[in-house]
Design an enzyme around this catalytic site. Structure first.
Site, short mmCIF file in Angstrom:
data_model
loop_
_atom_site.label_atom_id
_atom_site.label_comp_id
_atom_site.label_asym_id
_atom_site.label_seq_id
_atom_site.Cartn_x
_atom_site.Cartn_y
_atom_site.Cartn_z
N ASP A 177 -3.95 2.47 2.70
CA ASP A 177 -3.73 1.11 2.18
C ASP A 177 -4.01 0.11 3.30
O ASP A 177 -3.23 -0.01 4.24
CB ASP A 177 -2.27 0.99 1.70
CG ASP A 177 -1.98 -0.37 1.07
OD1 ASP A 177 -2.85 -1.27 1.12
OD2 ASP A 177 -0.87 -0.53 0.52
N SER A 216 3.75 -3.10 -4.20
CA SER A 216 2.96 -4.30 -3.98
C SER A 216 3.82 -5.55 -4.20
O SER A 216 4.89 -5.66 -3.59
CB SER A 216 1.74 -4.27 -4.90
OG SER A 216 0.81 -5.23 -4.52
N HIS A 246 -4.53 0.82 -1.60
CA HIS A 246 -3.34 0.13 -2.08
C HIS A 246 -2.90 0.64 -3.45
O HIS A 246 -1.72 0.67 -3.76
CB HIS A 246 -3.61 -1.37 -2.12
CG HIS A 246 -2.43 -2.19 -2.52
ND1 HIS A 246 -1.23 -2.12 -1.84
CD2 HIS A 246 -2.24 -3.07 -3.53
CE1 HIS A 246 -0.36 -2.93 -2.42
NE2 HIS A 246 -0.94 -3.52 -3.44
#
Lengths: 194, 377
Positions: B316, B153, B349
Site C-alpha cells: 500500500d 482507508s 491499498h
C-alpha cells in the site's frame, strides 16, 4: 509441558508485572506470563505470521524492530524487558541492551551457550562448527549473528557496568549449577543497572 | 446451502430545526438523514455492538444481501455468521457517511429550505462531522459503548477519530490501511481528481442535478484514484503490457493496452453509481483530516481509552505502513494497548477489500481478546 526456560522466567517475574518481550515469536512466553502471573505484557516481533499467532493467543504485540522501537517508551516503563533467544540475532547489541535497561527496571536475557562441552568436542574432534540440539543450525543457514559463551556475556556485563542479579543455567531441560560455561547449553541472566 | 441472509437499509433522521448539527467549521446543517444497516442481534447488555465504517465511495450495505440481489455487501467476506465480524456473536452496524450519496444526507440531497438539491450550498464537512453523525445514530439505537469500531482507508480514519473523540464510547478500534493525517501526496492525488470534475463543462458549479452529470470529469477522477488503490505488482500481474484485442501496436490514439480499457471501464461504471459533488466533498473531508492538528501526535492521542488494532499492507503506497507505524509509536508512548501488524499483500491499498484470511485471523481473535479483557458479556 512448559519449557524449563519459560518456567524459570515465569518464576522470576513477579505477579502483575509489566513486561516487554523483545522478539516474542508466537507469544507463548507472553501468554504464559499473562495466565500464570497476571502480567501486563506486550511484545515486539518482526514476522507478521508470528504476530497472527500471538493474536490467536490473545497477546498484545506490535510488529517492529527491536533495534529502534524502544525509543518511544519513557524510562522504567516496564518491570521487565525480556530478550529470550533473541539477543544473538540482534545487530546492535549494545544499543538494544542500553535501551532495554533504560525502559525496564530489570532485563531478562536468555542466550544459548556456544561453548558448551558438546560444542567444544565437535570443534576439537571433528574440526567443524558445532551443530547441537540447542544450536541446531548449519553455518550457512543460521539466523544467529553473534556466537558467544555464557562467560563472554558475563564479561560483557562487567565491562558495561551491568549487574547480574541471577544467572540460572540449563542443560537438556535441567538446571546446572557448576561449571556452567562448560556444561550448560543455555543461560538466563537477570540484569539491572546499579 | 442455507438461505441467503437478507438485510434492508434503514433510515434515521435527526438534527431537525431548531436543533441542527453544528459542524467542525461552525456551520450548521439539518435535518440529517442517515442510511444504515444492522447485522446480527444486540445482546441484552447492549455490549456486543460493532460499528463498521466504509471507505470513500462505499455505502451502508456492508454485508448480507438486499432482496433479489446477486451480490452481497462490500465487506461480506468479513461480516457474517462465523466470519471475522461474527454476526452470531456481534451486532454489526454500518452507516453511510455524511456527504455521501448513498442514502445519507449529502450535496445531492434536497435542501428542505429550498426544495432543491444542495449542490455547492452543502457545507464542507470533515471526518469528525461524519463521526458525530454516527454518534447520533448510536444514541438513537440506545448503544452507549461499542465493543469495537473498524474500517479501512477513510473508514480507518473514522475509527481513529472515534477513539480520540469519544473515548468513553468505544472499547476498541480497528484501524486498517489508514493514517492520522493526509499528507501532501494524498492531497495532491485528490486535487487532480477534483480538478478533473470541476473542469468538466457539465459540472456547472455543482448545479447539474436534473441535467447531465459531469461524467467525463468524474470518470477521469476515478481513473486516477484507481491507480493509487493498486500496486505496481498488482498492475503488472493483471495487465503487464498486454494488448487489447490486437496483435501489434496501432500507431494511433485508439486504445492499445488492456490497462487503458480497464481504467475506462472503472471510470464509466463509477459514474453510474456515484455523485460528482459527493466526490468533491468527501475528498475534501479526507484532505482536512489531521488528528494532531499541529500538536504532537501523542498529545492528540492522550485521552484514548480504547485498545487499538492497527493493520497496514506491504504494497500500500497510498497509505503506507510508515503512517500506521507513526500512529503505533504515538499510541505506545501514551500507554495505549496497541497491536500492530503489517500484512504481506501485493494488492496495494485495495488489500483490505481483498486479503480476507489474515484479516479474519487477526480481527476475530482480537475481538475475542477485547471482550475477554474488558469482561464484556
Amino acid at each position: 509441558m512448559i519449557r524449563l526456560d519459560y518456567e524459570i522466567i515465569a518464576g522470576i517475574v513477579e505477579p502483575g508485572a509489566r513486561v516487554l518481550d523483545l522478539g516474542c515469536g508466537d507469544g507463548e512466553l507472553l501468554s504464559l506470563l499473562k495466565e500464570k502471573r497476571h502480567c501486563h505484557g506486550t511484545g515486539i516481533e518482526i514476522l507478521p505470521q508470528q504476530i497472527l499467532k500471538c493474536m490467536e493467543r490473545g497477546v498484545s504485540v506490535a510488529q517492529g524492530n527491536i533495534d529502534s522501537d524502544m525509543d518511544v517508551y519513557e524510562d522504567k516503563r516496564f518491570d521487565y524487558v525480556i530478550l529470550n533467544e533473541s539477543l544473538q540475532q540482534i545487530m546492535n547489541i549494545e544499543k538494544v541492551l542500553t535501551d532495554a535497561l533504560r525502559v525496564g527496571k530489570k532485563v531478562i536475557v536468555g542466550i544459548p551457550n556456544f561453548c558448551n562441552i558438546r560444542a567444544r568436542a565437535q570443534i576439537f574432534f571433528r574440526g567443524q562448527v558445532p551443530v547441537t540440539e540447542s544450536l541446531p543450525y548449519k553455518w550457512y543457514n543460521t539466523p544467529n549473528l553473534r556466537f558467544l559463551s555464557l562467560r563472554d556475556f558475563r564479561d560483557f556485563c562487567v565491562a558495561k557496568n551491568i549487574v547480574i542479579e541471577k544467572n540460572p543455567c540449563l542443560c537438556e531441560g535441567k538446571q546446572v549449577r557448576f561449571f556452567t560455561n562448560l556444561f550448560a547449553d543455555s543461560g538466563i541472566f537477570v540484569l539491572r543497572r546499579d | 446451502m442455507s438461505e441467503p441472509l437478507i438485510v434492508k437499509t434503514r433510515f434515521f433522521t435527526f438534527a431537525e430545526p431548531p436543533h441542527p448539527l453544528v459542524l467542525k467549521s461552525g456551520v450548521t446543517l439539518g435535518p440529517v438523514t442517515v442510511a444504515y444497516e444492522l447485522y446480527g442481534e444486540l445482546n441484552a447488555a447492549r455490549s456486543n455492538a460493532i460499528l463498521i465504517f466504509h471507505a470513500f465511495t462505499g455505502d451502508a450495505h456492508a454485508a448480507f444481501y438486499h432482496e433479489g440481489d446477486q451480490k452481497p455487501g462490500w465487506w461480506a467476506d468479513m461480516i457474517g455468521p462465523g466470519k471475522a465480524f461474527d454476526t452470531d456473536k456481534y451486532c454489526v452496524i454500518c452507516s453511510n457517511v455524511l456527504g455521501s450519496c448513498k442514502g445519507t444526507t449529502g450535496p445531492g440531497s434536497v435542501n428542505p429550505a429550498t426544495g432543491k438539491p444542495y449542490g455547492l450550498t452543502f457545507p464542507v464537512i470533515t471526518i469528525e462531522d461524519m463521526v458525530d453523525v454516527q454518534k447520533a445514530l448510536l444514541d438513537h439505537l440506545g448503544i452507549k459503548k461499542l465493543l469495537s469500531c473498524a474500517g479501512g482507508s477513510m473508514g480507518g480514519m473514522q475509527a481513529m477519530t472515534w477513539a480520540v473523540r469519544y473515548p468513553e464510547s468505544v472499547h476498541s478500534a480497528i484501524v486498517i490501511a489508514a493514517c492520522h493525517r493526509h499528507t501532501a501526496q494524498q492531497i495532491a492525488f485528490h486535487e487532480v481528481g477534483r480538478q478533473a470534475v470541476v473542469a468538466d463543462p457539465e459540472w456547472k458549479d455543482g448545479d447539474y442535478y436534473g441535467r447531465s452529470m459531469p461524467a467525463r470529469g468524474l470518470a477521469v477522477a476515478r481513473m486516477v484514484g484507481h491507480i493509487t488503490y493498486m500496486s505496481w505488482v498488482s498492475m503488472e500481474q493483471k495487465f503487464g503490457r498486454k494488448l487489447l484485442d490486437k496483435e501489434k501496436l496501432g500507431y494511433d490514439f485508439s486504445k492499445d493496452f488492456e490497462v487503458q480499457n480497464y481504467l475506462e471501464y472503472r471510470g464509466k461504471s463509477f459514474v453510474e453509481r456515484f455523485d460528482a459533488n459527493s466526490y468533491l466533498y468527501l475528498t475534501k473531508a479526507m484532505d482536512y483530516f489531521d488528528l494532531a492538528g499541529g500538536r504532537k501526535l501523542s498529545e492528540a492521542f492522550k485521552n484514548i481509552a480504547a485498545d487499538l488494532l492497527v493493520i497496514s499492507f506491504t504494497s500500500d503506497w497510498l497509505y503506507p505502513s510508515s503512517q500506521s507505524q507513526e500512529m503505533v509509536r504515538a499510541l505506545k508512548a501514551d500507554d495505549v494497548d496497541v497491536t500492530y501488524v503489517e500484512m504481506q499483500s501485493d494488492y496495494g491499498h485495495d488489500a483490505f477489500l481483498v486479503e480476507f484470511d489474515d484479516q479474519t485471523r487477526a480481527i476475530s481473535s482480537y475481538l475475542a481478546k477485547v471482550q475477554r479483557e474488558r469482561s464484556l458479556p
